[in-house]
Design a protein around this motif. Structure first.
Motif, PDB file in Angstrom:
ATOM      1  N   MET A 125       0.842  -1.201   0.000  1.00  0.00           N
ATOM      2  CA  MET A 125       0.000   0.000   0.000  1.00  0.00           C
ATOM      3  C   MET A 125       0.876   1.249   0.000  1.00  0.00           C
ATOM      4  SD  MET A 125      -2.971  -1.124   2.703  1.00  0.00           S
ATOM      5  CE  MET A 125      -3.997   0.298   2.353  1.00  0.00           C
ATOM      6  N   SER A 126       0.290   2.395  -0.368  1.00  0.00           N
ATOM      7  CA  SER A 126       1.033   3.637  -0.522  1.00  0.00           C
ATOM      8  C   SER A 126       1.488   4.183   0.824  1.00  0.00           C
ATOM      9  CB  SER A 126       0.159   4.680  -1.219  1.00  0.00           C
ATOM     10  OG  SER A 126      -0.259   4.211  -2.488  1.00  0.00           O
ATOM     11  N   SER A 127       2.645   4.850   0.812  1.00  0.00           N
ATOM     12  CA  SER A 127       3.145   5.516   2.005  1.00  0.00           C
ATOM     13  C   SER A 127       3.674   6.886   1.617  1.00  0.00           C
ATOM     14  CB  SER A 127       4.238   4.690   2.683  1.00  0.00           C
ATOM     15  OG  SER A 127       5.372   4.585   1.837  1.00  0.00           O
ATOM     16  N   LEU A 128       3.702   7.779   2.593  1.00  0.00           N
ATOM     17  CA  LEU A 128       4.255   9.118   2.415  1.00  0.00           C
ATOM     18  C   LEU A 128       5.671   9.084   2.974  1.00  0.00           C
ATOM     19  CD1 LEU A 128       3.575  12.103   1.589  1.00  0.00           C
ATOM     20  CD2 LEU A 128       3.000  12.473   4.008  1.00  0.00           C
ATOM     21  N   ALA A 129       6.658   9.275   2.104  1.00  0.00           N
ATOM     22  CA  ALA A 129       8.060   9.103   2.500  1.00  0.00           C
ATOM     23  C   ALA A 129       8.810  10.423   2.435  1.00  0.00           C
ATOM     24  CB  ALA A 129       8.734   8.083   1.590  1.00  0.00           C
ATOM     25  N   PHE A 130       9.506  10.745   3.508  1.00  0.00           N
ATOM     26  CA  PHE A 130      10.380  11.907   3.595  1.00  0.00           C
ATOM     27  C   PHE A 130      11.812  11.379   3.513  1.00  0.00           C
ATOM     28  CE2 PHE A 130       6.428  12.907   5.533  1.00  0.00           C
ATOM     29  CZ  PHE A 130       6.231  14.281   5.455  1.00  0.00           C
ATOM     30  N   ASP A 131      12.541  11.775   2.482  1.00  0.00           N
ATOM     31  CA  ASP A 131      13.854  11.180   2.219  1.00  0.00           C
ATOM     32  C   ASP A 131      14.952  12.237   2.207  1.00  0.00           C
ATOM     33  OD1 ASP A 131      15.880   9.426   1.544  1.00  0.00           O
ATOM     34  OD2 ASP A 131      15.372   9.352  -0.570  1.00  0.00           O
ATOM     35  N   ALA A 132      15.779  12.219   3.255  1.00  0.00           N
ATOM     36  CA  ALA A 132      16.993  13.039   3.337  1.00  0.00           C
ATOM     37  C   ALA A 132      16.717  14.523   3.112  1.00  0.00           C
ATOM     38  CB  ALA A 132      18.037  12.534   2.343  1.00  0.00           C
ATOM     39  N   LEU A 133      15.680  15.044   3.753  1.00  0.00           N
ATOM     40  CA  LEU A 133      15.337  16.453   3.583  1.00  0.00           C
ATOM     41  C   LEU A 133      16.330  17.355   4.303  1.00  0.00           C
ATOM     42  CD1 LEU A 133      11.453  16.659   4.085  1.00  0.00           C
ATOM     43  CD2 LEU A 133      12.728  16.519   1.943  1.00  0.00           C
ATOM     44  N   THR A 134      16.792  18.392   3.614  1.00  0.00           N
ATOM     45  CA  THR A 134      17.580  19.445   4.239  1.00  0.00           C
ATOM     46  C   THR A 134      16.930  20.781   3.918  1.00  0.00           C
ATOM     47  OG1 THR A 134      19.077  19.790   2.365  1.00  0.00           O
ATOM     48  CG2 THR A 134      19.705  18.111   3.974  1.00  0.00           C
ATOM     49  N   LYS A 135      17.024  21.704   4.865  1.00  0.00           N
ATOM     50  CA  LYS A 135      16.474  23.040   4.668  1.00  0.00           C
ATOM     51  C   LYS A 135      17.179  24.004   5.606  1.00  0.00           C
ATOM     52  CE  LYS A 135      13.623  26.276   3.266  1.00  0.00           C
ATOM     53  NZ  LYS A 135      13.666  26.780   1.871  1.00  0.00           N
ATOM     54  N   SER A 136      17.645  25.110   5.057  1.00  0.00           N
ATOM     55  CA  SER A 136      18.298  26.140   5.860  1.00  0.00           C
ATOM     56  C   SER A 136      17.605  27.469   5.660  1.00  0.00           C
ATOM     57  CB  SER A 136      19.778  26.266   5.472  1.00  0.00           C
ATOM     58  OG  SER A 136      20.485  25.090   5.788  1.00  0.00           O
ATOM     59  N   TYR A 137      17.591  28.254   6.730  1.00  0.00           N
ATOM     60  CA  TYR A 137      17.151  29.644   6.679  1.00  0.00           C
ATOM     61  C   TYR A 137      18.365  30.502   7.025  1.00  0.00           C
ATOM     62  CZ  TYR A 137      12.521  27.455   7.157  1.00  0.00           C
ATOM     63  OH  TYR A 137      11.397  26.680   6.990  1.00  0.00           O
ATOM     64  N   GLY A 138      19.053  30.959   6.011  1.00  0.00           N
ATOM     65  CA  GLY A 138      20.296  31.675   6.271  1.00  0.00           C
ATOM     66  C   GLY A 138      21.314  30.747   6.892  1.00  0.00           C
ATOM     67  N   THR A 139      21.794  31.096   8.084  1.00  0.00           N
ATOM     68  CA  THR A 139      22.788  30.268   8.771  1.00  0.00           C
ATOM     69  C   THR A 139      22.151  29.202   9.659  1.00  0.00           C
ATOM     70  OG1 THR A 139      22.900  31.850  10.610  1.00  0.00           O
ATOM     71  CG2 THR A 139      24.466  32.155   8.781  1.00  0.00           C
ATOM     72  N   VAL A 140      20.821  29.210   9.762  1.00  0.00           N
ATOM     73  CA  VAL A 140      20.124  28.242  10.613  1.00  0.00           C
ATOM     74  C   VAL A 140      19.728  27.030   9.782  1.00  0.00           C
ATOM     75  CG1 VAL A 140      18.125  27.817  12.077  1.00  0.00           C
ATOM     76  CG2 VAL A 140      19.253  30.055  12.119  1.00  0.00           C
ATOM     77  N   GLN A 141      20.205  25.854  10.161  1.00  0.00           N
ATOM     78  CA  GLN A 141      19.859  24.631   9.446  1.00  0.00           C
ATOM     79  C   GLN A 141      18.656  23.991  10.126  1.00  0.00           C
ATOM     80  OE1 GLN A 141      23.148  22.013   8.723  1.00  0.00           O
ATOM     81  NE2 GLN A 141      22.007  20.770   7.256  1.00  0.00           N
ATOM     82  N   ALA A 142      17.491  24.080   9.487  1.00  0.00           N
ATOM     83  CA  ALA A 142      16.248  23.605  10.084  1.00  0.00           C
ATOM     84  C   ALA A 142      16.079  22.101   9.948  1.00  0.00           C
ATOM     85  CB  ALA A 142      15.059  24.323   9.454  1.00  0.00           C
ATOM     86  N   LEU A 143      16.494  21.530   8.811  1.00  0.00           N
ATOM     87  CA  LEU A 143      16.407  20.090   8.593  1.00  0.00           C
ATOM     88  C   LEU A 143      17.777  19.573   8.169  1.00  0.00           C
ATOM     89  CD1 LEU A 143      13.027  19.725   6.617  1.00  0.00           C
ATOM     90  CD2 LEU A 143      13.408  19.489   9.078  1.00  0.00           C
ATOM     91  N   ARG A 144      18.153  18.425   8.720  1.00  0.00           N
ATOM     92  CA  ARG A 144      19.475  17.846   8.476  1.00  0.00           C
ATOM     93  C   ARG A 144      19.325  16.393   8.032  1.00  0.00           C
ATOM     94  NH1 ARG A 144      23.256  20.873  11.988  1.00  0.00           N
ATOM     95  NH2 ARG A 144      22.058  22.416  13.185  1.00  0.00           N
TER      96      ARG A 144
END
Length: 311
Positions: free
Chosen positions: A1-20
């Motif tokens: 069955m289907s799944s919602l997968a989050f794979d190696a997400l990164t996100k930065s706001y300037g110098t702040v790394q929100a997702l690693r």
């Protein structure tokens, strides 16, 4: 069955790394509790799934394919910052939102009536949202996430500000959706509620997933502890040298003991026999950490490890 997968997400706001490198999945038909302190990255990950934000790298996929506009139309989203039109009537607003997602007028009205009935706001259909209590606004916000019959539910702090009756109603709705095969992800700071409601839990800290699994799986630790409600430990504990007294379970005097390293596999039986020999035992049970205790332990341990890495 289907799944919602989050794979190696990164996100930065300037110098702040929100997702690693955030990675986890929400399976079809399960309720996934997403927990972490403020600023840990929960809302950022959800907003990336909805296309509100773009990831610096990594992907969110549904059924093995990247989430696109067509998939996002099938997501029921409840943002932490509520997004209702305050001067629009409840019923008109829900019909309008359902129509935006592709339902025809009759189906949109039927769905609006169903969800306002289920969530206990049917009598407020002709009221403007701003005239509702915060709790009822919360119920309407959930109705807005459900009114277009979504295939996926993404809910950011859906229980915030609700009274116990409303919490029970909303919990029942989420269980019903999961039973129908919908993957449900919700964030919350109410860890006792997360523990009671979730099939699996993910603990995120500083943008990274530090623990993920079923409640029983996460509560299983390397230590072996038991709660003994019976004679005081000074009357029997010395007869079990491979067990130590580590505290009291509560103010009622129940004793918590822990097996020392190298204790035999059946040392729990030795504990029970020793306690019974000293008097009546009213309770003897394995002690496992609550999700709240586990959360504190995981986050504190992870913070200590990171501090050590920087030293």
């Amino acid at each position: 069955m289907s799944s919602l997968a989050f794979d190696a997400l990164t996100k930065s706001y300037g110098t702040v790394q929100a997702l690693r490198g955030l990675t986890f999945e929400v399976r079809a038909g399960e309720i996934f509790g997403f927990v972490g302190s403020n600023g840990a990255g929960k809302s950022t990950a959800m907003r990336i799934a909805l296309g509100v934000l773009a990831a610096d790298s990594g992907t969110v996929s549904w059924d093995g394919r990247p989430v696109d506009h067509a998939v996002r139309r099938r997501i029921g989203y409840m943002p932490e910052e509520r997004g209702l039109y305050p001067r629009m009537k409840v019923g008109e607003q829900l019909v309008y939102l359902a129509r935006l997602h592709g339902l025809d007028p009759a189906a949109a009205r039927t769905s609006m009536e169903r969800w306002t009935d289920v969530l206990g706001v049917a009598a407020r259909r002709d009221d403007e949202v701003l005239k509702l209590s915060l709790g009822n606004q919360q119920r309407v916000q959930l109705a807005a996430a459900l009114v277009h019959r979504p295939d996926i539910l993404v809910l950011d702090e859906p229980f915030s500000g609700l009274d116990p009756v409303a919490v029970d109603v909303m919990s029942g709705v989420l269980r019903e959706q999961a039973a129908a095969g919908v993957p449900v992800i919700f964030s919350s700071h109410q860890l006792e509620l997360v523990e009671r409601l979730s099939d699996r839990v993910g603990i995120v800290r500083a943008g990274s997933m530090v623990a993920v699994g079923g409640i029983d799986e996460l509560r299983t630790t390397g230590s072996r502890r038991w709660v003994v409600d019976g004679p005081p430990p000074d009357r029997w504990l010395a007869h079990v040298p491979t067990v130590r007294h580590v505290g009291d379970a509560s103010s009622d005097g129940r004793t918590v003991v822990e097996a020392a390293p190298g204790a035999p596999a059946d040392v729990d039986q030795d504990v029970l026999r020793a306690a019974l020999a000293a008097g009546a035992v009213r309770e003897f049970a394995v002690q496992r950490p609550t999700l709240t205790e586990l959360y504190r332990h995981v986050v504190t341990s992870d913070a200590t490890a990171q501090a050590g890495d920087r030293a």
